[in-house]
Design an enzyme around this catalytic site. Sequence first.
Site, PDB file in Angstrom:
ATOM      1  N   GLU A   1       0.889  -1.166   0.000  1.00 61.83           N
ATOM      2  CA  GLU A   1       0.000   0.000   0.000  1.00 61.83           C
ATOM      3  C   GLU A   1       0.920   1.208   0.000  1.00 61.83           C
ATOM      4  O   GLU A   1       1.638   1.428   0.981  1.00 61.83           O
ATOM      5  CB  GLU A   1      -0.872   0.019   1.263  1.00 61.83           C
ATOM      6  CG  GLU A   1      -1.763  -1.195   1.448  1.00 61.83           C
ATOM      7  CD  GLU A   1      -2.883  -1.253   0.439  1.00 61.83           C
ATOM      8  OE1 GLU A   1      -3.151  -0.233  -0.220  1.00 61.83           O
ATOM      9  OE2 GLU A   1      -3.485  -2.327   0.287  1.00 61.83           O
TER      10      GLU A   1
ATOM     11  N   CYS B   1      -2.807   8.572   3.165  1.00 59.72           N
ATOM     12  CA  CYS B   1      -2.595   8.019   1.824  1.00 59.72           C
ATOM     13  C   CYS B   1      -3.824   8.251   0.949  1.00 59.72           C
ATOM     14  O   CYS B   1      -3.726   8.274  -0.271  1.00 59.72           O
ATOM     15  CB  CYS B   1      -2.306   6.540   1.924  1.00 59.72           C
ATOM     16  SG  CYS B   1      -3.543   5.663   2.871  1.00 59.72           S
TER      17      CYS B   1
HETATM   18  P1  NAP Z   1       8.382   5.028   4.556  1.00 62.39           P
HETATM   19  O1  NAP Z   1       9.485   5.968   4.880  1.00 62.39           O
HETATM   20  O2  NAP Z   1       8.408   4.344   3.258  1.00 62.39           O
HETATM   21  O3  NAP Z   1       8.373   3.984   5.758  1.00 62.39           O
HETATM   22  C1  NAP Z   1       7.382   3.005   5.843  1.00 62.39           C
HETATM   23  C2  NAP Z   1       7.818   1.890   6.749  1.00 62.39           C
HETATM   24  O4  NAP Z   1       8.925   1.198   6.148  1.00 62.39           O
HETATM   25  C3  NAP Z   1       8.318   2.360   8.121  1.00 62.39           C
HETATM   26  O5  NAP Z   1       7.881   1.448   9.089  1.00 62.39           O
HETATM   27  C4  NAP Z   1       9.825   2.297   7.973  1.00 62.39           C
HETATM   28  O6  NAP Z   1      10.490   2.116   9.192  1.00 62.39           O
HETATM   29  C5  NAP Z   1       9.940   1.055   7.120  1.00 62.39           C
HETATM   30  N1  NAP Z   1      11.231   0.908   6.463  1.00 62.39           N
HETATM   31  C6  NAP Z   1      11.933   1.843   5.795  1.00 62.39           C
HETATM   32  N2  NAP Z   1      13.082   1.297   5.319  1.00 62.39           N
HETATM   33  C7  NAP Z   1      13.090   0.003   5.706  1.00 62.39           C
HETATM   34  C8  NAP Z   1      13.994  -1.082   5.534  1.00 62.39           C
HETATM   35  N3  NAP Z   1      15.126  -0.961   4.844  1.00 62.39           N
HETATM   36  N4  NAP Z   1      13.683  -2.274   6.073  1.00 62.39           N
HETATM   37  C9  NAP Z   1      12.532  -2.453   6.771  1.00 62.39           C
HETATM   38  N5  NAP Z   1      11.630  -1.452   6.965  1.00 62.39           N
HETATM   39  C10 NAP Z   1      11.900  -0.245   6.442  1.00 62.39           C
HETATM   40  O7  NAP Z   1       6.954   5.747   4.646  1.00 62.39           O
HETATM   41  P2  NAP Z   1       6.397   6.714   5.775  1.00 62.39           P
HETATM   42  O8  NAP Z   1       7.148   8.007   5.652  1.00 62.39           O
HETATM   43  O9  NAP Z   1       6.362   6.039   7.096  1.00 62.39           O
HETATM   44  O10 NAP Z   1       4.892   6.906   5.314  1.00 62.39           O
HETATM   45  C11 NAP Z   1       4.466   7.840   4.362  1.00 62.39           C
HETATM   46  C12 NAP Z   1       4.146   7.177   3.052  1.00 62.39           C
HETATM   47  O11 NAP Z   1       3.283   6.080   3.253  1.00 62.39           O
HETATM   48  C13 NAP Z   1       3.416   8.087   2.094  1.00 62.39           C
HETATM   49  O12 NAP Z   1       4.014   8.001   0.835  1.00 62.39           O
HETATM   50  C14 NAP Z   1       2.001   7.529   2.037  1.00 62.39           C
HETATM   51  O13 NAP Z   1       1.322   7.719   0.827  1.00 62.39           O
HETATM   52  C15 NAP Z   1       2.225   6.100   2.302  1.00 62.39           C
HETATM   53  N6  NAP Z   1       1.030   5.508   2.898  1.00 62.39           N
HETATM   54  C16 NAP Z   1       0.268   4.658   2.158  1.00 62.39           C
HETATM   55  C17 NAP Z   1      -0.863   4.079   2.702  1.00 62.39           C
HETATM   56  C18 NAP Z   1      -1.739   3.142   1.928  1.00 62.39           C
HETATM   57  O14 NAP Z   1      -2.552   2.476   2.543  1.00 62.39           O
HETATM   58  N7  NAP Z   1      -1.616   3.046   0.639  1.00 62.39           N
HETATM   59  C19 NAP Z   1      -1.216   4.369   4.026  1.00 62.39           C
HETATM   60  C20 NAP Z   1      -0.421   5.234   4.757  1.00 62.39           C
HETATM   61  C21 NAP Z   1       0.701   5.800   4.168  1.00 62.39           C
HETATM   62  P3  NAP Z   1      11.269   3.322   9.931  1.00 62.39           P
HETATM   63  O15 NAP Z   1      10.223   4.285  10.335  1.00 62.39           O
HETATM   64  O16 NAP Z   1      11.927   2.649  11.069  1.00 62.39           O
HETATM   65  O17 NAP Z   1      12.218   3.899   8.926  1.00 62.39           O
END
Ligand code: NAP
Length: 516
Positions: free
Chosen positions: A256, A295
């Site tokens: 997602e 999102c």
């Molecule tokens: P993100 O930076 O991509 O991080 C998402 C998750 O991935 C976090 O738990 C992060 O952990 C983890 N992560 C990052 N690098 C990783 C790695 N190498 N190994 C394992 N886990 C890793 O996104 P965000 O800033 O939290 O969220 C914002 C984004 O999410 C926006 O683009 C939004 O559109 C999207 N979103 C989509 C939905 C949907 O349902 N489609 C819902 C909500 C949000 P850490 O925090 O520890 O880095």
Amino acid sequence: MKTLRSYVLGNWHEATTGFIPLFDPATGQQIARASSDGVDFQAVLDFARTRGGPALRGMTFAERGAMLKALSRALKAHMDELLDLSRRNNGTTKGDGLFDVAGASGTLAYYAGLARGLGDRRAQPDGDGVQLARTEGFWGQHLWVSRRGVAVHINAFNFPAWGFAEKAACALLAGVPVITKPATSTALVTERCVEILLEAGVLPEGALQMVCGRTGDLLDRLGPQDVVAFTGSADTARALRANPGIAAANTRFNVEADSLNAAVLAPGVGPGSATWDLFVRDVVREMTQKAGQKCTAVRRILVPTSSLDGSVGALSEALGNVVTGNPADPSVTMGPLVNSSQLEDAEAGVRELTETASVVHGTGERIVGAGDGYYFGPTLLRADDPHNAGRVHDREVFGPVATLLPYDGDAADAADLVALGGGTLVTSLYGDDPDWLEAFLTQGAEATGRIYIGSEGSAGDAPGSGVALPQSLHGGPGRAGGGEELGGLVGLRLYQQRIAVQGERSLVERLTGVSD
Ligand code: NAP
């Protein structure tokens, strides 16, 4: 300062090194720290596979549902405390906090209710049986069975309660143990949710583990029966999906991700109608709820060319009523962005949008003079050449930011513009003409996961396009990740394997529970 712990192997694990800071977005002050250093991820997987999995698979759907009901009640009983944590770590107003925390409890309750209908089975028949030979001596029945692995849930920062619970509800009901990993920057709420759920005393050992901090080599160790459900940015999804271990084992991977959701005003809808009022109300809510860090937030607003100026005026006026500030102040209606990097990213995003669009409301910059919090006011832009609007169609600015785009009133033109987003989670249509709405569905429905129709008839009941209801599918094609979550029983499928059972009819029916 609070040190967040991981819950693994039936115990709370507190690290001593490798900490990542967590902040209060309203003040910029550090309030906690988290690290998963010292967690043995192979042991975590083994614990889930050998303890949690067998225990959950041994329970019937009805028993798993009773467990979910108790979990929902436990969260509900701690609502005020969780709302306070949400304000401190996510910068949410009370309403925005409820959207997350009450959404978590409500989704668990919904799946508990669904479980009652599935009864005392442990697997679900899929459709009717079918005769496969001349007689009923050879019969076939499809069946959904629990996968024998673990569900690794990686969540985004914006929904620390709902994001965790909506995934956990589906996995646990499907009989699969969960290892959940909240986004570190907002893990305070998730950590407390897990504590509360464990205190409820209904989860079998190994059914739920939580990693606060980095996932170490967890993903390298996954196998063919395991499932990863990821929510976050498309960039992170791409990197994690490319993990060689995941590719080699063909581990299921649900994404997602980002979404350039569009709200589309149909021709003929103007001021004075209930549909117009709903359009203005919804767009403003979907831009500013959770400070636009959703999102499902509206990022592009398509209006017929003749309605462009009127839309600029009406939306600007309504956005002017939004009070941005510290959510501890009850007069505030929109809190800050979650951290400094999100703030910088929102500012950079607006700069990119202004290559083809101009700002018509707000500044697209940090609010100065509002203290050290990460305050960013609602920002509305306008791009007059929609088919050449460049980054407007592919840059998700994760804040209270959206761009108005004129179209010629034709449903096909609107559908083409929506599709430039490369696949979205939700498209909201505002109109009362069924022919126009049908034309849009025919031309452009496949570019989005959900179509929300705002009309005179729905104006009194529609909750807003940003609400991911557990009854309806959440997910979208292409850039939105291509994943599917929720949607009633569809939400369980990620954690189940569909098999065909073949043999003599009465035997097959007895084994698959069809003749119960
Ligand atoms: P993100 O930076 O991509 O991080 C998402 C998750 O991935 C976090 O738990 C992060 O952990 C983890 N992560 C990052 N690098 C990783 C790695 N190498 N190994 C394992 N886990 C890793 O996104 P965000 O800033 O939290 O969220 C914002 C984004 O999410 C926006 O683009 C939004 O559109 C999207 N979103 C989509 C939905 C949907 O349902 N489609 C819902 C909500 C949000 P850490 O925090 O520890 O880095």
